[in-house]
Design an enzyme around this catalytic site. Structure first.
Site, PDB file in Angstrom:
ATOM      1  N   ILE A 128       0.826  -1.225  -0.050  1.00 36.19           N
ATOM      2  CA  ILE A 128       0.035   0.163  -0.150  1.00 36.19           C
ATOM      3  C   ILE A 128       0.773   1.320   0.008  1.00 36.19           C
ATOM      4  O   ILE A 128       0.708   2.150  -0.726  1.00 36.19           O
ATOM      5  CB  ILE A 128      -0.965   0.144   1.367  1.00 36.19           C
ATOM      6  CG1 ILE A 128      -1.654  -1.126   1.260  1.00 36.19           C
ATOM      7  CG2 ILE A 128      -1.696   1.259   1.270  1.00 36.19           C
ATOM      8  CD1 ILE A 128      -2.655  -1.511   0.100  1.00 36.19           C
ATOM      9  N   ARG A 135      -5.148  -8.795   6.703  1.00 39.04           N
ATOM     10  CA  ARG A 135      -4.143  -8.325   7.823  1.00 39.04           C
ATOM     11  C   ARG A 135      -3.570  -7.109   7.364  1.00 39.04           C
ATOM     12  O   ARG A 135      -2.906  -6.972   6.370  1.00 39.04           O
ATOM     13  CB  ARG A 135      -2.843  -9.477   8.265  1.00 39.04           C
ATOM     14  CG  ARG A 135      -3.601 -10.753   8.703  1.00 39.04           C
ATOM     15  CD  ARG A 135      -3.924 -10.521  10.235  1.00 39.04           C
ATOM     16  NE  ARG A 135      -4.622 -11.903  10.883  1.00 39.04           N
ATOM     17  CZ  ARG A 135      -5.733 -11.893  11.007  1.00 39.04           C
ATOM     18  NH1 ARG A 135      -6.858 -11.315  11.162  1.00 39.04           N
ATOM     19  NH2 ARG A 135      -6.238 -13.217  11.579  1.00 39.04           N
ATOM     20  N   GLU A 136      -3.637  -5.953   7.901  1.00 40.60           N
ATOM     21  CA  GLU A 136      -2.876  -4.725   7.494  1.00 40.60           C
ATOM     22  C   GLU A 136      -1.527  -4.750   8.618  1.00 40.60           C
ATOM     23  O   GLU A 136      -1.799  -4.787   9.861  1.00 40.60           O
ATOM     24  CB  GLU A 136      -3.723  -3.452   7.994  1.00 40.60           C
ATOM     25  CG  GLU A 136      -5.113  -3.350   7.329  1.00 40.60           C
ATOM     26  CD  GLU A 136      -6.097  -2.385   7.556  1.00 40.60           C
ATOM     27  OE1 GLU A 136      -5.845  -1.880   8.706  1.00 40.60           O
ATOM     28  OE2 GLU A 136      -7.016  -2.355   6.889  1.00 40.60           O
ATOM     29  N   ARG A 172       5.074  14.433  20.006  1.00 41.13           N
ATOM     30  CA  ARG A 172       4.899  13.448  18.956  1.00 41.13           C
ATOM     31  C   ARG A 172       3.624  13.501  18.268  1.00 41.13           C
ATOM     32  O   ARG A 172       2.418  13.720  19.023  1.00 41.13           O
ATOM     33  CB  ARG A 172       4.791  11.968  19.891  1.00 41.13           C
ATOM     34  CG  ARG A 172       6.291  11.565  20.377  1.00 41.13           C
ATOM     35  CD  ARG A 172       7.384  11.293  19.365  1.00 41.13           C
ATOM     36  NE  ARG A 172       8.487  10.512  19.814  1.00 41.13           N
ATOM     37  CZ  ARG A 172       9.448  10.118  18.968  1.00 41.13           C
ATOM     38  NH1 ARG A 172       9.480  10.480  17.512  1.00 41.13           N
ATOM     39  NH2 ARG A 172      10.401   9.434  19.557  1.00 41.13           N
ATOM     40  N   ALA A 174      16.554   7.139  21.658  1.00 41.07           N
ATOM     41  CA  ALA A 174      16.083   6.008  20.868  1.00 41.07           C
ATOM     42  C   ALA A 174      16.163   6.519  19.250  1.00 41.07           C
ATOM     43  O   ALA A 174      15.960   7.596  18.921  1.00 41.07           O
ATOM     44  CB  ALA A 174      14.609   5.507  21.110  1.00 41.07           C
ATOM     45  N   GLU A 230      22.647   7.114  18.403  1.00 40.26           N
ATOM     46  CA  GLU A 230      21.553   7.971  18.702  1.00 40.26           C
ATOM     47  C   GLU A 230      21.740   8.596  19.985  1.00 40.26           C
ATOM     48  O   GLU A 230      21.163   9.670  20.360  1.00 40.26           O
ATOM     49  CB  GLU A 230      20.207   6.896  18.790  1.00 40.26           C
ATOM     50  CG  GLU A 230      19.782   6.686  17.514  1.00 40.26           C
ATOM     51  CD  GLU A 230      19.061   7.652  16.633  1.00 40.26           C
ATOM     52  OE1 GLU A 230      18.684   8.651  17.622  1.00 40.26           O
ATOM     53  OE2 GLU A 230      18.922   7.484  15.576  1.00 40.26           O
ATOM     54  N   GLU A 232      21.191  12.511  20.190  1.00 42.46           N
ATOM     55  CA  GLU A 232      20.058  13.271  20.845  1.00 42.46           C
ATOM     56  C   GLU A 232      20.538  13.776  21.958  1.00 42.46           C
ATOM     57  O   GLU A 232      19.818  14.556  22.743  1.00 42.46           O
ATOM     58  CB  GLU A 232      19.061  11.953  21.234  1.00 42.46           C
ATOM     59  CG  GLU A 232      18.321  11.418  19.577  1.00 42.46           C
ATOM     60  CD  GLU A 232      17.115  10.759  20.071  1.00 42.46           C
ATOM     61  OE1 GLU A 232      16.824  10.316  21.203  1.00 42.46           O
ATOM     62  OE2 GLU A 232      16.310  10.263  19.164  1.00 42.46           O
ATOM     63  N   PRO A 235       2.966  -6.194  18.313  1.00 41.82           N
ATOM     64  CA  PRO A 235       3.048  -7.284  17.439  1.00 41.82           C
ATOM     65  C   PRO A 235       1.770  -7.719  16.724  1.00 41.82           C
ATOM     66  O   PRO A 235       1.761  -8.306  15.722  1.00 41.82           O
ATOM     67  CB  PRO A 235       3.604  -8.417  18.299  1.00 41.82           C
ATOM     68  CG  PRO A 235       3.149  -7.862  19.664  1.00 41.82           C
ATOM     69  CD  PRO A 235       3.370  -6.335  19.713  1.00 41.82           C
ATOM     70  N   GLY A 236       0.688  -7.207  17.060  1.00 38.21           N
ATOM     71  CA  GLY A 236      -0.527  -7.409  16.375  1.00 38.21           C
ATOM     72  C   GLY A 236      -0.673  -6.771  14.920  1.00 38.21           C
ATOM     73  O   GLY A 236      -1.522  -7.205  14.079  1.00 38.21           O
ATOM     74  N   GLU A 267       8.173  -3.895  14.424  1.00 37.96           N
ATOM     75  CA  GLU A 267       9.211  -3.362  14.860  1.00 37.96           C
ATOM     76  C   GLU A 267       9.656  -4.045  16.144  1.00 37.96           C
ATOM     77  O   GLU A 267       9.189  -4.424  16.964  1.00 37.96           O
ATOM     78  CB  GLU A 267       8.556  -1.809  15.414  1.00 37.96           C
ATOM     79  CG  GLU A 267       9.706  -1.018  15.862  1.00 37.96           C
ATOM     80  CD  GLU A 267       9.269   0.273  16.416  1.00 37.96           C
ATOM     81  OE1 GLU A 267       9.783   0.968  16.503  1.00 37.96           O
ATOM     82  OE2 GLU A 267       8.048   0.504  17.046  1.00 37.96           O
ATOM     83  N   GLU A 273      14.129  17.108  13.785  1.00 35.42           N
ATOM     84  CA  GLU A 273      13.916  16.522  15.135  1.00 35.42           C
ATOM     85  C   GLU A 273      14.173  17.511  15.976  1.00 35.42           C
ATOM     86  O   GLU A 273      15.230  18.279  16.129  1.00 35.42           O
ATOM     87  CB  GLU A 273      14.698  15.321  15.327  1.00 35.42           C
ATOM     88  CG  GLU A 273      14.572  14.368  16.532  1.00 35.42           C
ATOM     89  CD  GLU A 273      15.614  13.232  16.542  1.00 35.42           C
ATOM     90  OE1 GLU A 273      15.191  12.384  16.750  1.00 35.42           O
ATOM     91  OE2 GLU A 273      16.694  13.389  16.075  1.00 35.42           O
TER      92      GLU A 273
END
Length: 178
Positions: free
Chosen positions: A14, A37-38, A64, A76, A92, A96, A114-115, A119, A141
């Protein structure tokens, strides 16, 4: 556990972005029916627990957009293609916070959601911190560096100033070490 496995029947890409790729898969379920499943594909990330010699935790405060609010997090960042997670963690931390470390020790890796996403975050502890300069975050950032005590960190978890899983996990880890 194979009796729980879903067989991929088709995949439709997509969106291919800078940070994530999105695809929809049609799968055959264990009962023979089908479903969609997306899925978000992500290159992985690192997070760093960095504690100064005076027992302050280095944190970054950042807006965010997905949350429409500013939260406080441990340093992170995303893995670059082919980059070793330990090197990403060092990079990082320096970018940062302006700190480097003598030693970096991996604690654990965990999936964030995980659904629908793959990542995987690698969590490290930075030891022997030294301030080497100013932060040099990415051009898009904007963040502030904070040094907070464990008690202040707990208050931030309770009032949801800290509102992400990696930082909450870091807090629980630090709390278990005291």
């Amino acid at each position: 556990m194979d009796h729980l496995k879903e067989k991929t029947l088709s995949t439709e890409n997509i969106y291919d972005g800078k940070i994530i790729n999105l695809r929809v898969e049609e799968v055959e379920l264990p009962n023979g029916k089908t479903s969609k499943r997306e899925l978000i594909k992500h290159p992985g990330a690192v997070a760093v627990i960095a504690v100064t010699s005076d027992q302050k935790v280095l944190m970054v405060q950042q807006y965010r957009k997905a949350l429409e609010k500013t939260i406080v997090e441990i340093p992170a960042g995303k893995l670059e293609p082919g980059e070793d997670p330990m090197e990403t963690a060092k990079r990082e931390l320096a970018e940062e916070t302006g700190y480097e470390c003598e030693n970096l020790r991996k604690i654990i890796s965990f999936y964030t959601s995980p659904g629908f996403a793959d990542e995987l975050v690698h969590l490290y502890v930075a030891e022997g911190l030294e301030k080497t300069g100013d932060q040099h975050a990415d051009e898009d950032e904007f963040l502030d560096v904070l040094e907070v005590s464990l008690d202040e960190m707990q208050e931030m978890v309770e009032n949801q100033t800290i509102h992400d899983a990696k930082t909450a996990y870091a807090f629980l880890y630090l709390k278990s070490q005291t």
